[in-house]
Design a protein around this motif. Structure first.
Motif, PDB file in Angstrom:
ATOM      1  N   SER A 286       0.824  -1.206   0.000  1.00 16.93           N
ATOM      2  CA  SER A 286       0.000   0.000   0.000  1.00 16.93           C
ATOM      3  C   SER A 286       0.856   1.252   0.000  1.00 16.93           C
ATOM      4  N   GLY A 287       0.167   2.369   0.184  1.00 13.40           N
ATOM      5  CA  GLY A 287       0.848   3.639   0.341  1.00 13.40           C
ATOM      6  C   GLY A 287       1.229   3.853   1.798  1.00 13.40           C
ATOM      7  N   VAL A 288       2.192   4.732   1.993  1.00  8.86           N
ATOM      8  CA  VAL A 288       2.669   5.048   3.328  1.00  8.86           C
ATOM      9  C   VAL A 288       2.756   6.564   3.460  1.00  8.86           C
ATOM     10  N   PHE A 289       2.230   7.097   4.568  1.00  9.20           N
ATOM     11  CA  PHE A 289       2.326   8.519   4.878  1.00  9.20           C
ATOM     12  C   PHE A 289       3.409   8.649   5.935  1.00  9.20           C
ATOM     13  N   ILE A 290       4.451   9.398   5.614  1.00  5.62           N
ATOM     14  CA  ILE A 290       5.611   9.495   6.492  1.00  5.62           C
ATOM     15  C   ILE A 290       5.709  10.923   7.020  1.00  5.62           C
ATOM     16  N   VAL A 291       5.855  11.042   8.342  1.00  2.00           N
ATOM     17  CA  VAL A 291       5.978  12.348   8.984  1.00  2.00           C
ATOM     18  C   VAL A 291       7.291  12.397   9.746  1.00  2.00           C
ATOM     19  N   SER A 292       7.894  13.584   9.803  1.00  4.07           N
ATOM     20  CA  SER A 292       9.124  13.743  10.573  1.00  4.07           C
ATOM     21  C   SER A 292       9.252  15.187  11.032  1.00  4.07           C
ATOM     22  N   LYS A 293      10.024  15.368  12.087  1.00  5.53           N
ATOM     23  CA  LYS A 293      10.282  16.712  12.597  1.00  5.53           C
ATOM     24  C   LYS A 293      11.531  16.710  13.458  1.00  5.53           C
ATOM     25  N   LYS A 294      12.157  17.865  13.496  1.00  5.94           N
ATOM     26  CA  LYS A 294      13.331  18.071  14.338  1.00  5.94           C
ATOM     27  C   LYS A 294      12.869  18.163  15.778  1.00  5.94           C
TER      28      LYS A 294
ATOM     29  N   LYS B  36      -1.975   7.468  17.371  1.00 14.47           N
ATOM     30  CA  LYS B  36      -2.824   7.710  16.208  1.00 14.47           C
ATOM     31  C   LYS B  36      -2.442   9.032  15.532  1.00 14.47           C
ATOM     32  N   LEU B  37      -2.435   9.034  14.211  1.00 13.96           N
ATOM     33  CA  LEU B  37      -2.221  10.239  13.416  1.00 13.96           C
ATOM     34  C   LEU B  37      -3.515  10.497  12.661  1.00 13.96           C
ATOM     35  N   ILE B  38      -3.973  11.737  12.650  1.00 13.88           N
ATOM     36  CA  ILE B  38      -5.230  12.073  11.986  1.00 13.88           C
ATOM     37  C   ILE B  38      -4.953  13.067  10.869  1.00 13.88           C
ATOM     38  N   ILE B  39      -5.473  12.761   9.678  1.00  9.09           N
ATOM     39  CA  ILE B  39      -5.337  13.642   8.520  1.00  9.09           C
ATOM     40  C   ILE B  39      -6.711  14.232   8.225  1.00  9.09           C
TER      41      ILE B  39
ATOM     42  N   TYR C 157      -0.886  15.008  15.194  1.00  8.26           N
ATOM     43  CA  TYR C 157       0.057  13.964  15.557  1.00  8.26           C
ATOM     44  C   TYR C 157       0.406  14.077  17.040  1.00  8.26           C
ATOM     45  N   THR C 158       1.007  13.013  17.569  1.00  8.09           N
ATOM     46  CA  THR C 158       1.357  12.966  18.979  1.00  8.09           C
ATOM     47  C   THR C 158       2.853  12.736  19.143  1.00  8.09           C
ATOM     48  N   ILE C 159       3.453  13.534  19.996  1.00 12.35           N
ATOM     49  CA  ILE C 159       4.854  13.365  20.365  1.00 12.35           C
ATOM     50  C   ILE C 159       4.880  12.729  21.754  1.00 12.35           C
ATOM     51  N   LYS C 160       5.614  11.612  21.882  1.00 11.57           N
ATOM     52  CA  LYS C 160       5.737  10.930  23.171  1.00 11.57           C
ATOM     53  C   LYS C 160       7.206  10.765  23.523  1.00 11.57           C
ATOM     54  N   CYS C 161       7.482  10.964  24.775  1.00  9.78           N
ATOM     55  CA  CYS C 161       8.845  10.774  25.270  1.00  9.78           C
ATOM     56  C   CYS C 161       8.986   9.326  25.729  1.00  9.78           C
TER      57      CYS C 161
ATOM     58  N   THR D  10      -0.729  20.023  15.905  1.00 12.90           N
ATOM     59  CA  THR D  10      -1.243  20.036  14.535  1.00 12.90           C
ATOM     60  C   THR D  10      -0.330  20.878  13.656  1.00 12.90           C
ATOM     61  N   ALA D  11      -0.361  20.554  12.383  1.00 15.27           N
ATOM     62  CA  ALA D  11       0.354  21.324  11.368  1.00 15.27           C
ATOM     63  C   ALA D  11      -0.545  21.371  10.142  1.00 15.27           C
ATOM     64  N   SER D  12      -0.558  22.526   9.472  1.00 17.01           N
ATOM     65  CA  SER D  12      -1.489  22.719   8.357  1.00 17.01           C
ATOM     66  C   SER D  12      -0.791  23.036   7.051  1.00 17.01           C
ATOM     67  N   ASN D  13      -1.488  22.698   5.988  1.00 20.21           N
ATOM     68  CA  ASN D  13      -1.060  22.948   4.617  1.00 20.21           C
ATOM     69  C   ASN D  13      -1.551  24.348   4.253  1.00 20.21           C
ATOM     70  N   LYS D  14      -0.714  25.358   4.506  1.00 22.76           N
ATOM     71  CA  LYS D  14      -1.167  26.739   4.339  1.00 22.76           C
ATOM     72  C   LYS D  14      -0.017  27.649   3.938  1.00 22.76           C
ATOM     73  N   GLY D  15      -0.390  28.866   3.591  1.00 25.75           N
ATOM     74  CA  GLY D  15       0.606  29.882   3.289  1.00 25.75           C
ATOM     75  C   GLY D  15       1.335  29.633   1.987  1.00 25.75           C
ATOM     76  N   SER D  16       2.527  30.198   1.907  1.00 23.68           N
ATOM     77  CA  SER D  16       3.312  30.113   0.666  1.00 23.68           C
ATOM     78  C   SER D  16       3.819  28.703   0.394  1.00 23.68           C
ATOM     79  N   SER D  17       3.825  27.844   1.411  1.00 24.88           N
ATOM     80  CA  SER D  17       4.301  26.474   1.204  1.00 24.88           C
ATOM     81  C   SER D  17       3.155  25.490   0.957  1.00 24.88           C
TER      82      SER D  17
END
Length: 168
Positions: free
Chosen positions: A61-69, A79-82, A129-133, A147-154
């Protein structure tokens, strides 16, 4: 001379039309993937950075991959919600495909063909998304729901991206 001209023309043709294959690595797995796109953080906390997203493929299938510093002791998990522009909500189950390397937390979430179809018909609005230590003693500010949104110039046209990537 004629042979040299043919080789030069063929080389230019393949250089201009050939597509390189990107790969995303997480743990001991690799996924052919799209380029990385940025979703803008909705948090007022300046320490909460933007979310990077991309789409990958695996055998099924397809995979949705998320990452952050972030810091090395946290993971993107749970759980991740789109949320899509048309009001559709896609809930992605955590299958424990996550990693943290060089202080970049990454997680991969499986997408069904039905979910991909929904995303081909409506753009991504927001991702929750959820960040857990995993090794913390006591509460830290990096942990929680964000949350993060698809907005602005990007802002990215994900339906076109998904259609093109999964038709290859």
């Amino acid at each position: 001379m004629k042979k040299c001209l043919i080789i030069l023309t063929a080389t230019m043709f393949f250089t201009l039309t050939g597509k390189g294959q990107d790969f995303f690595f997480i743990g001991e797995k690799s996924y052919p993937c799209t380029e990385t796109f940025t979703l803008k953080s909705n948090s007022a906390d300046s320490e909460v950075t933007d979310l990077k997203v991309l789409f990958g493929k695996n055998e099924m299938s397809g995979v949705f991959i998320v990452s952050k510093k972030t810091v090395s002791t946290v993971r993107i998990s749970g759980k991740l919600i789109i949320y899509l522009d048309d009001g559709t909500v896609i809930s992605c189950i955590d299958r424990d495909i996550n990693d943290n390397v060089d202080d970049i937390a990454s997680s991969a979430y499986q997408l069904t063909n039905e979910e991909l179809l929904k995303m081909k018909n409506s753009n991504i609005h927001t991702v929750r998304y959820t960040i857990k230590c995993v090794e913390c003693f006591g509460p830290i500010s990096a942990e929680g729901n964000f949350t993060a949104s698809n907005k602005g110039s990007s802002k990215t046209d994900f339906p076109t991206l998904i259609t093109d990537f999964f038709s290859e």
